[in-house]
Design an enzyme around this catalytic site. Structure first.
Site, mmCIF file in Angstrom:
data_model
loop_
_atom_site.group_PDB
_atom_site.id
_atom_site.type_symbol
_atom_site.label_atom_id
_atom_site.label_comp_id
_atom_site.label_asym_id
_atom_site.label_seq_id
_atom_site.Cartn_x
_atom_site.Cartn_y
_atom_site.Cartn_z
ATOM 1 N N GLY A 74 4.997 3.553 0.679
ATOM 2 C CA GLY A 74 5.528 4.736 0.009
ATOM 3 C C GLY A 74 5.737 4.581 -1.477
ATOM 4 O O GLY A 74 5.023 3.841 -2.147
ATOM 5 N N SER A 112 0.831 -1.205 0.000
ATOM 6 C CA SER A 112 0.000 0.000 0.000
ATOM 7 C C SER A 112 0.857 1.242 0.000
ATOM 8 O O SER A 112 1.952 1.266 0.558
ATOM 9 C CB SER A 112 -0.915 0.008 1.228
ATOM 10 O OG SER A 112 -0.237 0.569 2.334
ATOM 11 N N LYS A 113 0.328 2.266 -0.648
ATOM 12 C CA LYS A 113 1.122 3.492 -0.750
ATOM 13 C C LYS A 113 1.279 4.142 0.615
ATOM 14 O O LYS A 113 2.305 4.721 0.926
ATOM 15 C CB LYS A 113 0.526 4.461 -1.772
ATOM 16 C CG LYS A 113 -0.958 4.573 -1.745
ATOM 17 C CD LYS A 113 -1.487 5.113 -3.084
ATOM 18 C CE LYS A 113 -2.995 4.914 -3.164
ATOM 19 N NZ LYS A 113 -3.543 4.970 -4.472
ATOM 20 N N ARG A 114 0.254 4.011 1.440
ATOM 21 C CA ARG A 114 0.338 4.626 2.756
ATOM 22 C C ARG A 114 1.486 4.031 3.563
ATOM 23 O O ARG A 114 2.261 4.708 4.194
ATOM 24 C CB ARG A 114 -0.985 4.419 3.505
ATOM 25 C CG ARG A 114 -1.126 5.217 4.767
ATOM 26 C CD ARG A 114 -2.559 5.187 5.252
ATOM 27 N NE ARG A 114 -3.467 5.853 4.333
ATOM 28 C CZ ARG A 114 -3.621 7.175 4.259
ATOM 29 N NH1 ARG A 114 -2.939 7.971 5.053
ATOM 30 N NH2 ARG A 114 -4.459 7.706 3.401
ATOM 31 N N ARG A 115 1.590 2.694 3.507
ATOM 32 C CA ARG A 115 2.575 2.020 4.329
ATOM 33 C C ARG A 115 3.943 1.919 3.640
ATOM 34 O O ARG A 115 4.982 2.022 4.290
ATOM 35 C CB ARG A 115 2.054 0.612 4.637
ATOM 36 C CG ARG A 115 2.723 -0.039 5.806
ATOM 37 C CD ARG A 115 2.182 -1.431 6.017
ATOM 38 N NE ARG A 115 3.315 -2.276 6.326
ATOM 39 C CZ ARG A 115 3.745 -2.509 7.550
ATOM 40 N NH1 ARG A 115 3.116 -2.012 8.568
ATOM 41 N NH2 ARG A 115 4.815 -3.251 7.771
#
Ligand code: GLU
Length: 512
Positions: free
Chosen positions: A252, A247-250
């Site tokens: 990057g 995930s992009k949140r986790r």
């Protein structure tokens, strides 16, 4: 490739929601749809799922097109869900008319969609409202959400066979009365997706495994609307080395397609890498051209287990820009110096990139390297780049590596280096000086061709009664600034007499 009559040719779609930048998982979904379409002479459709008005952004839409453009992937038809709202509402209307949906006037539900874990019956009163009462309240302008009337009479199972995950079944008791229209009149993802899939005559829905459980609802909608079911094929989840969903949140920037572009991946290598995430070609080959991928692709060879994208998690998390710092327009130049170290990338992706780099003809590779070099501020003409390219192509994994592998050709002045490097094996500073002085004198007159340079320096070694390697090393370090450098004679040829002599002169001064 199959040559089916037109009516049997598949129609597939890639349906991104423009709510974030183009994720590697989404790019893989595009590519698998594309390969399936191209393999079967079918139709590839790009459909922008933009009915979630609050979460859509223009930057995200731009990032999707930017990523697809870089990958040089094409499609045959293009749609935007927000331009098809009437179609979605018509389907909702038809389902309502058949009594397979009902109006929910409960204000608490207004605008919301399903809550996970909630029981199916949000408000039994609403499901059981009489037709007359429901019509009266709607006519009076009372807002309502439209919910699917999931059959409750008996414990029925919804079943389908996924092309990847096999037989699937879910009891209707476990499916809530999900929303089709929100109280603001906007369709939910479930409704819009099915209405468009039916209208666009989609034959195969190929999408991420996270949508597998939605499929039961979709089957209810297709059935209620009397639309034929497409074949479903869900793609295994992409996970980080620690097993968490990518995930992009986790994780990057490692999950963003443009990161790979900016670090100097070739689009064909990146596509090749994405294809191996969850698909094992029967021929067991890894490096493949686009055409070979099209020829080899089949849904049957997609695996079910989660696919690990290998990268050093800590590094990338530390370097991840905050979501607010994301700007898809920020980095335009391929291969420009980026903050991502090599460990940011899966070793297989790097290996494939190096292989694809070596497979390119010199002029094609040179043309890809030139913008990277120019973006770094060097003025190099295409002819010179063509001469440098063969000297470094075995030494680079990413396009940006040209900046470290070939810097010695781009700069006037070499960066500082340790003069001790100039001293040959089993020699001392005196020998180094002797070698460099002799080289300077000879190279002032020698023809700058591979053959002449080779025989001149070898003859000089003989004359000085030293090994050829003891002759070459001081010269190499003097002109390259390091021992680990491209082949010596070709390097001298490209550098030319003037620069070579100036650098040798400098080295002599360093030693004195
Ligand atoms: N917009 C959905 C997504 O981005 C599409 C899912 C689907 O293919 O049905 O996940």
């Amino acid at each position: 490739m199959t040559n089916l009559p037109a009516e049997f040719r598949p129609r597939v779609r890639f349906a991104p929601s423009p709510t974030g930048f183009l994720h590697v998982g989404s790019a893989r979904t595009f590519i698998f749809n594309w390969l399936f379409a191209r393999h079967n002479n079918g139709t590839m459709i790009l459909r922008i799922d933009d009915t979630d008005v609050e979460r859509n952004t223009d930057a995200s839409l731009a990032s999707i097109f930017e990523g697809l453009q870089w990958l040089n992937l094409n499609w045959d038809e293009q749609y935007k869900q927000s331009e098809r709202l009437n179609l979605h509402r018509q389907m909702a209307e038809a389902i309502l008319k058949k009594g397979l949906a009902y109006r929910d006037f409960t204000p608490a539900h207004a605008g919301d969609t399903e809550r996970s874990g909630a029981t199916w019956l949000f408000d039994p009163g609403m499901r059981d409202l009489s037709q007359a009462e429901s019509d009266r309240r709607a006519a009076a302008g009372e807002p309502f959400a439209l919910r699917f009337r999931v059959p409750r009479e008996s414990d029925r199972e919804i079943r389908f066979t996924d092309a990847v995950y096999g037989d699937q079944a879910k009891s209707t008791a476990d499916i809530e009365d999900f929303a089709l229209l929100r109280s603001d009149g906007m369709p939910t993802y479930h409704l819009a997706s099915c209405a468009d899939d039916a209208d666009l005559r989609i034959t195969h829905v190929i999408r991420g495994q996270d949508h597998l459980s939605n499929t039961f609802k979709h089957i209810l909608i297709f059935d209620a609307a009397g639309a034929p079911l497409p074949q479903f094929a869900h793609l295994p989840l992409l996970v980080a080395p620690d097993g968490t969903k990518l995930s992009k949140r986790r994780h990057g920037p490692v999950v963003s397609v443009t990161t790979y572009r900016d670090a100097g991946f070739l689009p064909e290598a990146f596509i090749n890498f994405l294809c191996l995430l969850g698909w094992s070609p029967k021929n067991d080959r890894e490096q493949m051209t686009r055409q070979e991928l099209v020829e080899a692709f089949s849904l049957e060879a997609i695996n079910r287990s989660n696919t690990v994208v290998n990268f050093k998690e800590k590094e990338s998390v530390e370097r991840a820009p905050s979501p607010a710092a994301f700007d898809s327009q920020a980095v335009e130049t391929p291969g420009a110096a980026t903050p991502y170290p090599e460990e940011t990338f899966d070793p297989k992706a790097l290996w494939l990139n190096a292989e694809h780099i070596r497979a390119l003809p010199i002029d094609a590779l040179s043309a890809r390297l030139l913008p990277v070099v120019r973006a770094a501020g060097y003025h190099v003409d295409p002819n010179k780049m063509q001469r440098i390219t063969p000297l470094i192509r075995e030494r680079i994994k990413l396009l940006r590596d040209v900046l470290t592998a070939a810097d010695l050709f781009f700069v006037d002045e070499l960066p500082p280096y340790d003069p001790a490097e100039l001293i040959p094996q089993k020699g001392d500073a005196t020998l180094a000086l002797k070698v460099l002085n002799r080289a300077r004198d000879l190279l002032a007159h020698t023809e700058f061709t591979h053959h002449a340079l080779d025989s001149t320096l070898r003859a000089a070694a003989q004359e000085l009664a030293i090994k050829p390697g003891q002759m070459f090393q001081p010269v190499r370090v003097a002109v390259c600034g390091r021992k680990n450098a491209p082949p010596l004679f070709e390097t001298l040829e490209v550098l030319g007499r003037e620069r070579t002599l100036a650098r040798i002169e400098k080295a002599i001064l360093k030693l004195q």
